[in-house]
Design a protein around this motif. Structure first.
Motif, PDB file in Angstrom:
ATOM      1  N   GLY A 115       0.778  -1.235   0.000  1.00 50.87           N
ATOM      2  CA  GLY A 115       0.000   0.000   0.000  1.00 50.87           C
ATOM      3  C   GLY A 115       0.804   1.276   0.000  1.00 50.87           C
ATOM      4  N   GLY A 116       2.095   1.215   0.339  1.00 51.71           N
ATOM      5  CA  GLY A 116       2.889   2.430   0.389  1.00 51.71           C
ATOM      6  C   GLY A 116       4.260   2.170   0.970  1.00 51.71           C
ATOM      7  N   VAL A 117       5.012   3.257   1.126  1.00 57.73           N
ATOM      8  CA  VAL A 117       6.388   3.170   1.593  1.00 57.73           C
ATOM      9  C   VAL A 117       6.569   4.065   2.812  1.00 57.73           C
ATOM     10  N   ILE A 118       7.220   3.551   3.838  1.00 53.56           N
ATOM     11  CA  ILE A 118       7.554   4.322   5.030  1.00 53.56           C
ATOM     12  C   ILE A 118       9.064   4.463   5.086  1.00 53.56           C
ATOM     13  N   VAL A 119       9.546   5.700   4.990  1.00 54.60           N
ATOM     14  CA  VAL A 119      10.980   5.971   5.008  1.00 54.60           C
ATOM     15  C   VAL A 119      11.343   6.400   6.424  1.00 54.60           C
ATOM     16  N   ASN A 120      12.095   5.568   7.108  1.00 55.06           N
ATOM     17  CA  ASN A 120      12.410   5.788   8.515  1.00 55.06           C
ATOM     18  C   ASN A 120      13.654   6.661   8.666  1.00 55.06           C
ATOM     19  N   GLN A 121      13.492   7.782   9.324  1.00 59.62           N
ATOM     20  CA  GLN A 121      14.593   8.679   9.693  1.00 59.62           C
ATOM     21  C   GLN A 121      15.362   9.213   8.477  1.00 59.62           C
ATOM     22  N   ALA A 122      14.648   9.467   7.390  1.00 56.86           N
ATOM     23  CA  ALA A 122      15.290  10.031   6.197  1.00 56.86           C
ATOM     24  C   ALA A 122      14.242  10.811   5.415  1.00 56.86           C
ATOM     25  N   PRO A 123      14.654  11.842   4.705  1.00 64.14           N
ATOM     26  CA  PRO A 123      13.692  12.637   3.924  1.00 64.14           C
ATOM     27  C   PRO A 123      13.274  11.899   2.652  1.00 64.14           C
ATOM     28  N   ILE A 124      12.161  12.334   2.092  1.00 65.03           N
ATOM     29  CA  ILE A 124      11.691  11.785   0.821  1.00 65.03           C
ATOM     30  C   ILE A 124      12.412  12.529  -0.308  1.00 65.03           C
ATOM     31  N   THR A 125      13.310  11.849  -0.958  1.00 63.74           N
ATOM     32  CA  THR A 125      14.074  12.459  -2.043  1.00 63.74           C
ATOM     33  C   THR A 125      13.436  12.126  -3.396  1.00 63.74           C
ATOM     34  N   GLU A 126      13.876  12.815  -4.427  1.00 63.13           N
ATOM     35  CA  GLU A 126      13.381  12.528  -5.772  1.00 63.13           C
ATOM     36  C   GLU A 126      13.747  11.104  -6.182  1.00 63.13           C
ATOM     37  N   ALA A 127      14.925  10.657  -5.739  1.00 61.52           N
ATOM     38  CA  ALA A 127      15.360   9.302  -6.079  1.00 61.52           C
ATOM     39  C   ALA A 127      14.442   8.260  -5.444  1.00 61.52           C
ATOM     40  N   ILE A 128      14.065   8.450  -4.180  1.00 62.49           N
ATOM     41  CA  ILE A 128      13.166   7.511  -3.503  1.00 62.49           C
ATOM     42  C   ILE A 128      11.795   7.530  -4.166  1.00 62.49           C
TER      43      ILE A 128
ATOM     44  N   PRO B  49       4.353   4.027  -8.521  1.00 61.25           N
ATOM     45  CA  PRO B  49       3.432   5.086  -8.116  1.00 61.25           C
ATOM     46  C   PRO B  49       3.006   5.034  -6.644  1.00 61.25           C
ATOM     47  N   LEU B  50       3.731   4.316  -5.788  1.00 60.28           N
ATOM     48  CA  LEU B  50       3.368   4.276  -4.376  1.00 60.28           C
ATOM     49  C   LEU B  50       3.641   5.621  -3.711  1.00 60.28           C
ATOM     50  N   THR B  51       2.864   5.910  -2.684  1.00 60.21           N
ATOM     51  CA  THR B  51       3.080   7.111  -1.883  1.00 60.21           C
ATOM     52  C   THR B  51       4.079   6.798  -0.773  1.00 60.21           C
ATOM     53  N   ALA B  52       5.090   7.659  -0.626  1.00 59.41           N
ATOM     54  CA  ALA B  52       6.098   7.482   0.419  1.00 59.41           C
ATOM     55  C   ALA B  52       5.942   8.564   1.476  1.00 59.41           C
ATOM     56  N   VAL B  53       6.075   8.179   2.744  1.00 60.79           N
ATOM     57  CA  VAL B  53       6.028   9.141   3.844  1.00 60.79           C
ATOM     58  C   VAL B  53       7.288   8.969   4.676  1.00 60.79           C
ATOM     59  N   SER B  54       7.733  10.056   5.277  1.00 55.67           N
ATOM     60  CA  SER B  54       8.908  10.019   6.149  1.00 55.67           C
ATOM     61  C   SER B  54       8.459  10.047   7.600  1.00 55.67           C
ATOM     62  N   VAL B  55       9.072   9.210   8.427  1.00 58.65           N
ATOM     63  CA  VAL B  55       8.736   9.195   9.851  1.00 58.65           C
ATOM     64  C   VAL B  55       9.995   9.494  10.663  1.00 58.65           C
ATOM     65  N   PRO B  56       9.821  10.111  11.823  1.00 60.94           N
ATOM     66  CA  PRO B  56      10.987  10.487  12.642  1.00 60.94           C
ATOM     67  C   PRO B  56      11.522   9.319  13.450  1.00 60.94           C
ATOM     68  N   ALA B  57      12.711   9.504  13.984  1.00 54.66           N
ATOM     69  CA  ALA B  57      13.292   8.495  14.874  1.00 54.66           C
ATOM     70  C   ALA B  57      12.462   8.400  16.144  1.00 54.66           C
ATOM     71  N   HIS B  58      12.385   7.188  16.697  1.00 49.00           N
ATOM     72  CA  HIS B  58      11.671   7.001  17.959  1.00 49.00           C
ATOM     73  C   HIS B  58      12.676   6.621  19.034  1.00 49.00           C
ATOM     74  N   SER B  59      12.745   7.430  20.065  1.00 54.08           N
ATOM     75  CA  SER B  59      13.729   7.166  21.124  1.00 54.08           C
ATOM     76  C   SER B  59      13.126   7.198  22.521  1.00 54.08           C
ATOM     77  N   ASP B  60      11.860   7.578  22.630  1.00 50.98           N
ATOM     78  CA  ASP B  60      11.211   7.706  23.938  1.00 50.98           C
ATOM     79  C   ASP B  60      10.004   6.783  23.986  1.00 50.98           C
ATOM     80  N   ASN B  61      10.114   5.658  24.723  1.00 49.75           N
ATOM     81  CA  ASN B  61       9.007   4.707  24.795  1.00 49.75           C
ATOM     82  C   ASN B  61       7.794   5.257  25.508  1.00 49.75           C
ATOM     83  N   ASN B  62       7.943   6.390  26.153  1.00 51.97           N
ATOM     84  CA  ASN B  62       6.794   7.013  26.815  1.00 51.97           C
ATOM     85  C   ASN B  62       6.053   7.976  25.894  1.00 51.97           C
TER      86      ASN B  62
END
Length: 367
Positions: free
Chosen positions: A247-260, A266-279
């Motif tokens: 259904g799509g692409v999740i890019v972990n801790q990196a921006p969505i570049t033209e190359a990606i 034609p999939l939609t890619a989203v960027s997600v931030p690093a997770h460091s706080d379990n709370n």
């Protein structure tokens, strides 16, 4: 029936973290969620802050988690098999063997995990099941198991029925309940072969569930690393071979570049931030894609009877990596490490392939 979501990608890209965030996202929406992990190690429990067990346990409102471990599952089934043997066989053999002595055969862990997934889905206790497997080819082979098994049954059932072994098995009062126990399905009837229609129905249900993007979908997880991107692309193409919609692409801790964007179009890619706080999972949860949009992604297969064409979406492969074989009413497609057997609809059965072309990631077969 539950929505089943899983994540594919190279190890170390953060699939388990994404799976937890996804489970928490749906639970916060009031959905009944089960997070099912197959890795027997402690990593998932550490991320959750709760040691996982073989039975679902509530770790947050609307959210339960469970860990699949092949050894204990095999022991549980083995005890049931021994009880059946004692009931139906005059001189039991299995009673001398204990589940702890058994090794898990190659592929059996996937079969056990798939059966657990099926049973949790059939329980109707969950609206969403998030499956955190190894995220690679083993996951795809597990999910594609109903198609593979149905192909073997179609090819070899009659040969087994006509064989001396098949005739012996059909007359055994022990075989039918044994199969029922291993598959955890109710096989009733005069003999095992009269009941195989129920196995067919079980496999057909599994194939239908996998092929429906409103019921089952995968999302690719990658980082900006070239090898992670290449692995995700390969798994994208391979998933189509088992009829699993990506259904799509999740890019972990990196921006969505033209190359990606170009690699996964034609999939939609989203960027997600690093997770460091379990709370505090909220920043990651907020960045996740809209998983309900998976149905809008390219579907693995389309059959156009009017035009006598079958189109398969095979991204990540080129025409040199694809092989087409026709045998009777079936067409077999080999791409990469996967083989897919397509049972043609009645309108195309018996018609020979007249041409095939590979265009924009699609293999288009004409009859």
């Amino acid at each position: 029936m539950a929505l089943i979501l899983t994540f594919l990608g190279k190890g170390g890209t953060g699939r388990s973290t994404i799976a937890i965030a996804t489970a928490k996202k749906y639970a916060a929406q009031g959905k009944r969620v089960l997070l099912l992990g197959q890795d027997p190690g402690p990593a998932l429990g550490i991320l959750l802050g709760v040691p996982l067990t073989l039975n679902p346990q509530e770790i947050a409102p609307n959210l339960k988690a469970v860990q699949v471990q092949s050894g204990p599952l095999l022991e549980r089934r083995w005890d049931e098999v021994k009880q059946l043997e004692a009931q139906y066989v005059r001189t039991p053999f299995f009673k001398q063997i204990y589940g702890q002595e058994l090794g898990v055969l190659p592929g059996m862990d996937s079969a056990l995990a798939l059966n657990e997934l099926r049973e949790y889905d059939d329980s109707k206790q969950y609206d969403v099941i998030v499956y955190d497997g190894n995220g690679g080819m083993d996951t795809l082979r597990m999910l594609g198991m109903p198609e593979i098994l149905s192909w073997y049954i179609r090819r070899f059932r009659q040969a087994l029925v006509d064989s001396d072994l098949g005739k012996a098995l059909s007359s055994s009062p022990f075989i039918q309940p044994l199969v029922s126990t291993v598959l955890t399905v109710d096989l009733s009837g005069d003999n095992a072969f009269q009941s195989t229609k129920q196995v067919d129905n079980l496999l057909d249900k599994g194939k239908e569930t996998l092929a429906d993007p409103n019921r089952t979908a995968a999302f690719l997880v990658t980082t900006g690393d070239a090898s992670a991107i290449a692995t995700a692309r390969y798994l994208w193409g391979s998933s189509q071979q088992v009829s699993l919609t990506v259904g799509g692409v999740i890019v972990n801790q990196a921006p969505i570049t033209e190359a990606i964007t170009a690699e996964f179009d034609p999939l939609t890619a989203v960027s997600v931030p690093a997770h460091s706080d379990n709370n505090n999972w909220q920043p990651l949860i907020d960045a996740l894609p809209d998983f309900s949009q998976a149905a809008k992604a390219p579907q693995p297969i389309n059959i156009n009877i009017a035009q006598r064409q079958v189109s398969l979406f095979l991204p990540g492969f080129d025409k040199k990596e694809i092989k087409l074989i026709q045998s009777g009413p079936e067409v077999t497609i080999e791409a990469g490490d996967q083989r897919r057997n397509i049972l043609l609809p009645p309108a195309l059965t018996g018609k020979s392939v007249t041409g095939a072309k590979f265009l924009n990631g699609y293999l288009i077969i004409s009859f």
